[in-house]
Design an enzyme around this catalytic site. Structure first.
Site: not given
Lengths: 325, 344
Positions: B259, B263, B272
């Site tokens: 990714r 998100h 994170y």
């Protein structure tokens, strides 16, 4: 016309739909070889084959999720959930997907799935074979909610459901699957949604019920007649869409309303009926609206006869309303 | 995967590429790259517009283009796409109109779904692309139902279900793969493992050593593939789709990829992700990898790429201009398409 039980009428309705339209197919647990645990699909796999009467693995979310996929493709699946109490693994598919597909696709993907589920108490089924949770589905926009109470209605409403372009929750009162019989028209027989049935005419008060509660409600009406109270009894047949016109006309005539359902009281469908009458026919009322319902407890096993609205509880409520005002 | 941020090259000579893709390998790879440039132009522009408050939300597919483009190119019109969050590009490759898609992103009156869904949730029935919800995994069962329906009608259609690594923990992953295995349904389960379910890394999503191995529990072959290698992805997808079309049953493919964006526009991955994530992801950038390979094969030169990029940008800008000139959906559209009981 043929004399049938309610569950036989469901069976004939399914068979009729499958003969009419090769796009209609059935899926669910134990519905094929075994004919369903209540025998609603008895003989259908033999007549229509295992490709059309599909015994699925044990997963309600899989049953409804794959039925949705079939409907998106253009088929007309009828999914059986063995008991309404077991529908919750499929609740996500019903609430998030089935009810919203047509809307969220701007009409590109109608989702004509019929979900059949036996519901309700009175069969000594305990906590998990007895509940009446129709209100969950009534609260979800995009679903129609249908509950027959006679063999003829079971067939007529089921055929309408299968030919509807929107998803339908078809809840079958299993307590009266076999306890009542009636004349059922042969062939293609359809009853329109949104038309309540006046099961008994009366002038003094209105009793509103649906499903298996029609039995004690009608018995209560006869008892009340002995006291000189003529109750009008309405069988709603479809909660969504709701026949407000028949409901309001009856209350305007009688001025008194008792609502009967076996579902728990709090936020049950009776609250919606009461609110509609309060909003639209308050000045016709001569007495407060009364609900006779299941209790706000989980459904009991040993004491289900106390939980379920009985003829006596309905009579008592009606007498109270009849004396008021 | 190494932490080195030097690009990992695609390991094919021409003969190997032909074996993987087929006789039209060169044109297929060039077409794929062209689509990837359009996707990058769209993602970059839309993320910027979201930051400016001109659209409400965006979920970029940056880093997943090899899978999205290959799925669009290798599937046939009669096949179906049950998408997750990041497969809008597959709809475009299959023929969904870019301007219509941009109308959807702006949720305006010309969005075919009348602005009812958040951006990146388009509907495109004309290319057999379902209307996704935001619920994780539910589309997996829908794909199985589509496949079963095709079986029932004896149609040669195959359903492709897309979902991320997080969705392998969902109810419908289990139900869908199980039903498909039992039914031998013509379905290809495409797991785009971008290694993050918002903030949860795949190691904390499952104790299994791969997601592909989960297929064996359902009697379904599972394969793990480098999801940033267009040629490998194309080849694996084609084999799985062909297999399903031949009536040999479903497959699970795990596309391991990276990714390369948050998100969504609502997410802050610095909370994170490890500091070297971006560098690791860049080394596996599917667009850079395909560019390097095409260039080495003499199939692409910078002038061609510059022209494609310019055209893609112009196309996106023109679509945005039209969308911004379009009014919102009319108020009465609130009550169309379904059971309305009024209310309010």
């Amino acid at each position: 016309m043929t004399e049938l039980t309610l569950v036989q009428a469901v069976n004939r309705g399914l068979a009729e739909a499958m003969r009419q339209d090769p796009d209609v197919l059935l899926l669910g647990e134990d519905i094929g070889t075994n004919g369903g645990v209540f025998r609603a699909t008895e003989g259908l796999q033999k007549e229509f084959g295992a490709e059309r009467v599909i015994d699925t693995p044990l997963s309600e979310c899989g049953i409804v999720g794959t039925a949705i996929g079939m409907a998106l493709y253009g088929l007309k699946p009828v999914a059986e959930i063995q008991f309404l109490d077991f529908i919750y693994p499929a609740f996500d598919q019903i609430v998030s997907e089935l009810s919203k597909f047509r809307y969220r696709s701007g009409g590109q993907y109608p989702c004509h799935v019929v979900v059949r589920a036996p519901y309700g108490g009175g069969i000594r089924g305990g906590l998990y074979h007895s509940q009446s949770t129709e209100a969950f589905f009534c609260h979800t926009a995009g679903l129609k909610v249908v509950i027959p109470s006679t063999p003829a209605d079971a067939k007529g409403l089921l055929l309408t459901a299968i030919h509807d372009e929107d998803p339908v929750m078809f809840l079958e009162p299993k307590r009266i699957y076999r306890s009542i019989t009636g004349e059922v028209p042969d062939g293609d027989y359809r009853i329109p949604f949104g038309k309540a049935r006046v099961a008994r005419e009366g002038t003094d008060l209105t009793l509103v019920a649906y499903g298996a509660m029609m039995v004690p409600t009608l018995a209560a009406a006869e008892r009340l007649a002995q006291d000189g109270l003529q109750a009008e009894v309405l069988d709603l047949r479809t909660l969504v869409p709701l026949d407000e016109a028949t409901l309001l006309a009856s209350v305007e005539k009688t001025g008194r309303l008792v609502i009967v359902h076996e579902a728990a009281r709090t936020a049950g469908f009776g609250a919606e009926i009461a609110a509609i009458v309060a909003e639209k026919a308050l000045y016709s009322l001569k007495a407060p609206i009364v609900r006779v319902t299941g209790y706000d407890t989980p459904f009991p096993y040993a004491l289900e006869h106390l939980y379920l609205p009985s003829e006596e509880r309905i009579v008592e409520a009606a007498r109270g309303v009849g004396r008021t005002g | 995967m190494t932490a080195a941020d030097s690009l990992v090259p695609l390991p094919y000579d021409r003969k190997a590429a032909e074996q993987q893709i087929g006789p039209d390998w060169a044109e297929t790879a060039r077409t794929a790259f062209h689509w990837m440039l359009r996707a990058r132009a769209l993602d970059a522009r839309m993320q910027a517009l979201q930051r400016q408050g001109r659209i409400g939300f965006y979920g970029a597919a940056t880093g997943q283009e090899a899978v999205n483009v290959a799925a669009g190119l290798v599937s046939r019109p009669e096949d179906w796409i049950a998408s997750g969050l990041r497969e809008q590009l597959t709809a475009l490759v299959r023929g969904h109109d870019l301007t219509t898609y941009v109308h959807h992103l702006f949720a305006d009156a010309l969005d075919p779904a009348l602005g009812r869904n958040m951006p990146c949730h388009p509907t495109a029935r004309e290319v057999h692309y379902l209307a996704m919800s935001s619920v994780i995994g539910t589309q997996i069962s829908h794909a199985v139902g589509l496949g079963r329906a095709a079986q029932y009608r004896h149609d040669p259609s195959v359903a492709l279900a897309f979902f991320g690594d997080g969705a392998t923990s969902s109810n419908d992953f289990h139900a869908g793969l199980n039903f498909a295995g039992v039914w031998k349904a013509p379905v290809v389960f495409c797991c785009t493992n971008n290694q993050w379910a918002i903030s949860i890394p795949v190691e904390r999503q499952t104790a299994a050593s791969s997601l592909a191995m989960k297929g064996s529990a359902y009697g379904i072959p599972g394969r793990q593939v480098d999801g940033t290698d267009f040629i490998a992805v194309y080849s694996e997808l084609r084999q799985a789709i062909d297999r399903a079309r031949r009536g040999e049953g479903p497959s699970l493919i795990e596309f391991v990829l990276f990714r390369m964006t948050p998100h969504s526009t609502s997410d802050d991955p610095t909370r994170y992700q490890p500091p070297d994530w971006a560098a690791r992801a860049r080394a596996h950038d599917p667009v850079d990898r395909l560019r390097g390979w095409l260039t080495a094969q003499g199939l692409l030169d910078p002038a061609q790429e510059a022209e494609w990029t310019r055209a893609a940008d112009a196309e996106v800008r023109a679509a945005i201009e039209k969308a911004e000139a379009t009014p919102p959906p009319p108020p009465d559209s609130l009550f169309r398409d379904g059971v309305s009981r009024g209310g309010g």
